[in-house]
Enzyme design. Structure first.
Site, PDB file in Angstrom:
ATOM      1  N   HIS A 182      23.026  50.146  25.201  1.00  0.00           N
ATOM      2  CA  HIS A 182      23.513  48.975  24.446  1.00  0.00           C
ATOM      3  C   HIS A 182      25.046  48.875  24.499  1.00  0.00           C
ATOM      4  O   HIS A 182      25.673  48.333  23.584  1.00  0.00           O
ATOM      5  CB  HIS A 182      23.061  49.034  22.981  1.00  0.00           C
ATOM      6  CG  HIS A 182      21.603  49.275  22.806  1.00  0.00           C
ATOM      7  ND1 HIS A 182      20.651  48.296  22.959  1.00  0.00           N
ATOM      8  CD2 HIS A 182      20.924  50.431  22.515  1.00  0.00           C
ATOM      9  CE1 HIS A 182      19.446  48.811  22.751  1.00  0.00           C
ATOM     10  NE2 HIS A 182      19.585  50.101  22.497  1.00  0.00           N
TER      11      HIS A 182
ATOM     12  N   SER B 144      48.936  38.793  38.868  1.00  0.00           N
ATOM     13  CA  SER B 144      48.957  37.493  38.209  1.00  0.00           C
ATOM     14  C   SER B 144      50.196  36.723  38.650  1.00  0.00           C
ATOM     15  O   SER B 144      51.253  37.302  38.878  1.00  0.00           O
ATOM     16  CB  SER B 144      48.966  37.681  36.689  1.00  0.00           C
ATOM     17  OG  SER B 144      49.315  36.479  36.034  1.00  0.00           O
TER      18      SER B 144
ATOM     19  N   LYS C 128      50.079  42.490  35.120  1.00  0.00           N
ATOM     20  CA  LYS C 128      48.648  42.470  35.420  1.00  0.00           C
ATOM     21  C   LYS C 128      48.321  43.111  36.767  1.00  0.00           C
ATOM     22  O   LYS C 128      49.029  42.937  37.751  1.00  0.00           O
ATOM     23  CB  LYS C 128      48.138  41.026  35.426  1.00  0.00           C
ATOM     24  CG  LYS C 128      48.158  40.328  34.086  1.00  0.00           C
ATOM     25  CD  LYS C 128      47.152  40.915  33.119  1.00  0.00           C
ATOM     26  CE  LYS C 128      45.726  40.700  33.544  1.00  0.00           C
ATOM     27  NZ  LYS C 128      45.353  39.265  33.589  1.00  0.00           N
TER      28      LYS C 128
ATOM     29  N   GLU D  27      35.204  41.555  40.764  1.00  0.00           N
ATOM     30  CA  GLU D  27      34.768  40.307  40.127  1.00  0.00           C
ATOM     31  C   GLU D  27      34.154  39.346  41.139  1.00  0.00           C
ATOM     32  O   GLU D  27      33.148  38.684  40.856  1.00  0.00           O
ATOM     33  CB  GLU D  27      35.953  39.651  39.415  1.00  0.00           C
ATOM     34  CG  GLU D  27      36.413  40.433  38.185  1.00  0.00           C
ATOM     35  CD  GLU D  27      37.689  39.870  37.575  1.00  0.00           C
ATOM     36  OE1 GLU D  27      38.261  38.931  38.163  1.00  0.00           O
ATOM     37  OE2 GLU D  27      38.119  40.386  36.524  1.00  0.00           O
TER      38      GLU D  27
END
Length: 463
Positions: free
Chosen positions: A157, A278, A284, A291
């Site tokens: 979970h 970024s 970043k 992704e």
């Protein structure tokens, strides 16, 4: 050039031609088309349907076309007027060798020809994908061998549950991708029967030797029903299903890497070569490759659903709808191959922060079950032990510490059964290493499993 037209009195409308043509995408399997044609011609000559001279001229012409396409001297253009790769090859062959080129199509239909080409192409691509999955398995195995004592939290979970090792976690994905390899091999075995010689749907009156053609092309034998042979796309549906499962496994793995890469977890450091930045935030470092791989799973699923939808209402035998089997299949194959190669590179260059992983396991009360087992071994009923440890966890949360950090007095204040040996019993090392049943994360158990995995991959090399 078209492979039909004798009964037509008008040229095809250009819009109709554009909508109907497949050369723009089926040129992808020109090698398979030429390979199939060479085998077909050899069989025709063996059966006395073509002369040896015609055979030799046609094979020489086909080989010259293949060579020129491979080195770029000959270019396939979708505005050449050819309808598909089959008409392109036959038309080019006739231009080069003359009348003999027109005999190439003897004893076959475009229906069984395209069925053959797609099978040959798919078989080659299955081999390529299976090799990429094996490379990933080898990389996972290398990570496992180095991390049988790298402790980390196991989750249920998305909550920290029990301590495991990085090797054990990687082993779960090794199992997934092993099943993927098995599926690919199974599909290859089941599809490996040659449709050539089935004609349009009802075979041919020529005395073909279909067994010989199948042998030349590396098939286990000829297909046994000519109608099914030209209408079968089950193997593509199976392949797209297998590719969807591979994509799902990659996506799950990427999701974990994305989470592990966050500032909150810091379990891994993705190499700069597999990260991006970024345009506005200089701090970043984004896990864009993970992704994108996660995102492309939907693209592969779409190909499977599209193929199932295309085939669901098609009566026997061949129908033009089946031309839709190619573009999405090609795209799904290329997408999965790219994802596998990139993912393997990302894993091989990624750093694992072992100390952070172990601290996370320790501070997440992953040893709570072992604390309860400690009490059970001292004679406390499990249900009572469960409640006692729950109280200990509440005490730790209030103080912002781990179970390991409670004093013995604090332990005894909740249950006098606790003794000094509790600290050894709930250490990460003890919690993991006493789990020694096969499939568990204990070091000795993991070493046995790693040995099994190594033998599996070595046996593949021997074959």
């Amino acid at each position: 050039m078209k492979l039909w037209g004798g009964r037509f009195t008008k040229e095809t409308n250009q819009l109709v031609h554009n909508f109907n043509e497949s050369l723009s995408f089926d040129q992808k399997f020109y090698r398979q088309d030429i390979r199939g044609s060479i085998a077909h011609v050899k069989m025709l000559a063996k059966q006395g349907i073509l002369t040896e001279q015609d055979r030799d001229d046609i094979i020489r012409g086909l080989e010259s076309i293949l060579e020129d396409l491979d080195n770029g001297k000959l270019v396939i253009s979708s505005d050449s007027g050819y309808e598909d790769i089959h008409s392109f090859v036959e038309g080019t062959l006739t231009e080069r060798i003359g009348e003999a080129g027109k005999r190439l199509h003897t004893g076959r239909s475009r229906n069984d020809q395209v069925a053959l080409d797609m099978k040959l192409y798919t078989r080659d691509e299955i081999d390529a994908i299976e090799a990429l999955v094996k490379e990933l398995l080898e990389e996972l195995l290398a990570v496992m061998e180095k991390n049988t004592d790298t402790f980390m939290p196991g989750f249920t979970h998305l909550q920290k549950a029990q301590p495991i090792t990085l090797a054990h976690h990687m082993g779960a994905y090794f199992e997934m991708f092993s099943r993927d390899r098995s599926r690919l091999k199974d599909i290859r075995r089941r599809m490996n029967y040659c449709p050539l010689g089935s004609g349009a749907l009802a075979g041919t009156t020529y005395p073909l030797d279909r067994e010989y053609t199948a042998e030349l092309l590396g098939f286990d034998g000829p297909t046994l029903n000519s109608m099914d042979s030209v209408a079968d796309r089950d193997y593509l549906i199976e392949l797209l299903s297998a590719l969807s499962t591979i994509s799902m496994h990659l996506s799950r793995f990427c999701e974990e890497i994305i989470i592990w890469n966050t500032n909150e977890y810091r379990f891994v450091e993705i190499d700069d070569s597999y990260s991006t930045g970024s345009s506005i935030m200089p701090q970043k470092k984004n896990p864009d490759i993970a992704e994108l791989i996660r995102g492309k799973s939907g693209r592969v699923y779409g190909a499977l659903v599209s193929m199932l939808t295309t085939m669901k209402g098609i009566p026997l035998a061949y129908n033009k709808d089946m031309q839709e089997d190619k573009e999405l299949t090609f795209d799904a194959i290329d997408t999965v191959k790219g994802c596998l190669a990139l993912f393997t590179g990302m894993i091989s260059s990624m750093s694992f922060r072992k100390e952070v992983m172990e601290a996370s396991a320790k501070n997440g009360f992953t040893n709570a079950t072992d604390a309860a087992d400690y009490l059970v071994n001292k004679g406390v009923p499990f249900r009572d032990a469960h409640g006692i440890v729950g109280q200990l966890v509440l005490a730790c949360i209030a103080k912002g510490i781990a179970l390991d950090d409670l004093s013995l007095e604090e332990y005894k204040a909740i249950s006098p059964v606790f003794e000094e040996d509790v600290y050894e019993a709930i250490s990460m090392k003890t919690c993991v290493e006493k789990r020694l049943t096969i499939g568990a994360p204990g070091q000795e158990a993991m070493k046995k499993v790693i040995g099994i995995y190594k033998k599996q991959l070595e046996m593949d090399d021997v074959r």
